[in-house]
Design a protein around this motif. Structure first.
Motif, PDB file in Angstrom:
ATOM      1  N   SER A   1      42.511  35.933  49.044  1.00  0.00           N
ATOM      2  CA  SER A   1      41.799  35.608  50.279  1.00  0.00           C
ATOM      3  C   SER A   1      41.956  34.122  50.583  1.00  0.00           C
ATOM      4  O   SER A   1      42.099  33.303  49.677  1.00  0.00           O
ATOM      5  N   THR A   2      41.935  33.822  51.883  1.00  0.00           N
ATOM      6  CA  THR A   2      41.925  32.421  52.309  1.00  0.00           C
ATOM      7  C   THR A   2      40.647  32.071  53.063  1.00  0.00           C
ATOM      8  O   THR A   2      40.399  30.911  53.333  1.00  0.00           O
ATOM      9  N   GLN A   3      39.860  33.062  53.424  1.00  0.00           N
ATOM     10  CA  GLN A   3      38.634  32.810  54.196  1.00  0.00           C
ATOM     11  C   GLN A   3      37.471  33.581  53.615  1.00  0.00           C
ATOM     12  O   GLN A   3      37.665  34.744  53.241  1.00  0.00           O
ATOM     13  N   PRO A   4      36.309  33.040  53.493  1.00  0.00           N
ATOM     14  CA  PRO A   4      35.930  31.678  53.864  1.00  0.00           C
ATOM     15  C   PRO A   4      36.364  30.636  52.846  1.00  0.00           C
ATOM     16  O   PRO A   4      36.311  29.449  53.117  1.00  0.00           O
ATOM     17  N   VAL A   5      36.811  31.083  51.656  1.00  0.00           N
ATOM     18  CA  VAL A   5      37.301  30.164  50.630  1.00  0.00           C
ATOM     19  C   VAL A   5      38.633  30.697  50.103  1.00  0.00           C
ATOM     20  O   VAL A   5      38.948  31.867  50.259  1.00  0.00           O
ATOM     21  N   ALA A   6      39.391  29.822  49.466  1.00  0.00           N
ATOM     22  CA  ALA A   6      40.601  30.269  48.779  1.00  0.00           C
ATOM     23  C   ALA A   6      40.163  30.994  47.514  1.00  0.00           C
ATOM     24  O   ALA A   6      39.386  30.458  46.724  1.00  0.00           O
ATOM     25  N   ASP A   7      40.635  32.207  47.341  1.00  0.00           N
ATOM     26  CA  ASP A   7      40.228  33.053  46.216  1.00  0.00           C
ATOM     27  C   ASP A   7      41.469  33.493  45.457  1.00  0.00           C
ATOM     28  O   ASP A   7      42.312  34.212  45.991  1.00  0.00           O
ATOM     29  N   LEU A   8      41.575  33.039  44.214  1.00  0.00           N
ATOM     30  CA  LEU A   8      42.683  33.410  43.349  1.00  0.00           C
ATOM     31  C   LEU A   8      42.171  34.388  42.302  1.00  0.00           C
ATOM     32  O   LEU A   8      41.184  34.110  41.620  1.00  0.00           O
ATOM     33  N   GLN A   9      42.848  35.529  42.166  1.00  0.00           N
ATOM     34  CA  GLN A   9      42.451  36.552  41.201  1.00  0.00           C
ATOM     35  C   GLN A   9      43.474  36.589  40.074  1.00  0.00           C
ATOM     36  O   GLN A   9      44.685  36.581  40.315  1.00  0.00           O
TER      37      GLN A   9
END
Length: 146
Positions: free
Chosen positions: A86-94
């Protein structure tokens, strides 16, 4: 006390509490997409240390190499071991290894934050890790105590 005055007093108190709570929450919400080339190495007086290199453009993480040493144990997170989900609302790295493990990157009014969540399987010291705070203008370290 007259019922009208009592009602007015309760209403004013509620408004003051609501105003305080919303201003606090809004200052901690992500305020803008992150664009940053950051590099930070720091050591606290208790021995806790971080070293991070981070490159982000409009919440898309292009580079991450983060080593944290909260005690005698060390944790390392590299972008090649994560997928951005994800890039919204935050950058999310799994994590590619443990889907419960996430690295989050976001900016609020004062700093860019990089934080690990639920990464115990990758890092035995995960419960002792602190987020890294970076200056949104320079990418340098910011004091964790502020």
């Amino acid at each position: 006390m007259h019922p009208f005055i009592r009602s007015l007093t309760v209403l004013l108190a509620a408004l003051v509490l609501f105003a305080c709570s919303t201003s606090y929450r809004s200052s901690n919400r992500p305020s803008a997409p992150v664009t940053l080339n950051g590099h930070c190495e720091q050591r606290e007086t208790d021995g806790y240390s971080d070293s991070i290199k981070l490159s982000v453009v409009n919440n898309v993480v292009n580079a991450l190499d983060w080593t944290a040493q909260p005690d005698q144990r060390s944790c390392r997170f590299e972008l090649k071991r994560f997928t951005q989900v994800s890039t919204q609302p935050v950058a999310d790295l799994q994590s590619k290894i443990d889907p419960k493990c996430h690295i989050y990157v976001w900016r609020d009014n004062n700093h860019v934050t990089v934080a690990a969540n639920e990464c115990q399987s990758l890092c035995a010291a995960n419960d002792k890790m602190l987020p890294v705070l970076l200056n949104p203008l320079t990418g340098d370290c910011m004091d964790k105590r502020k």
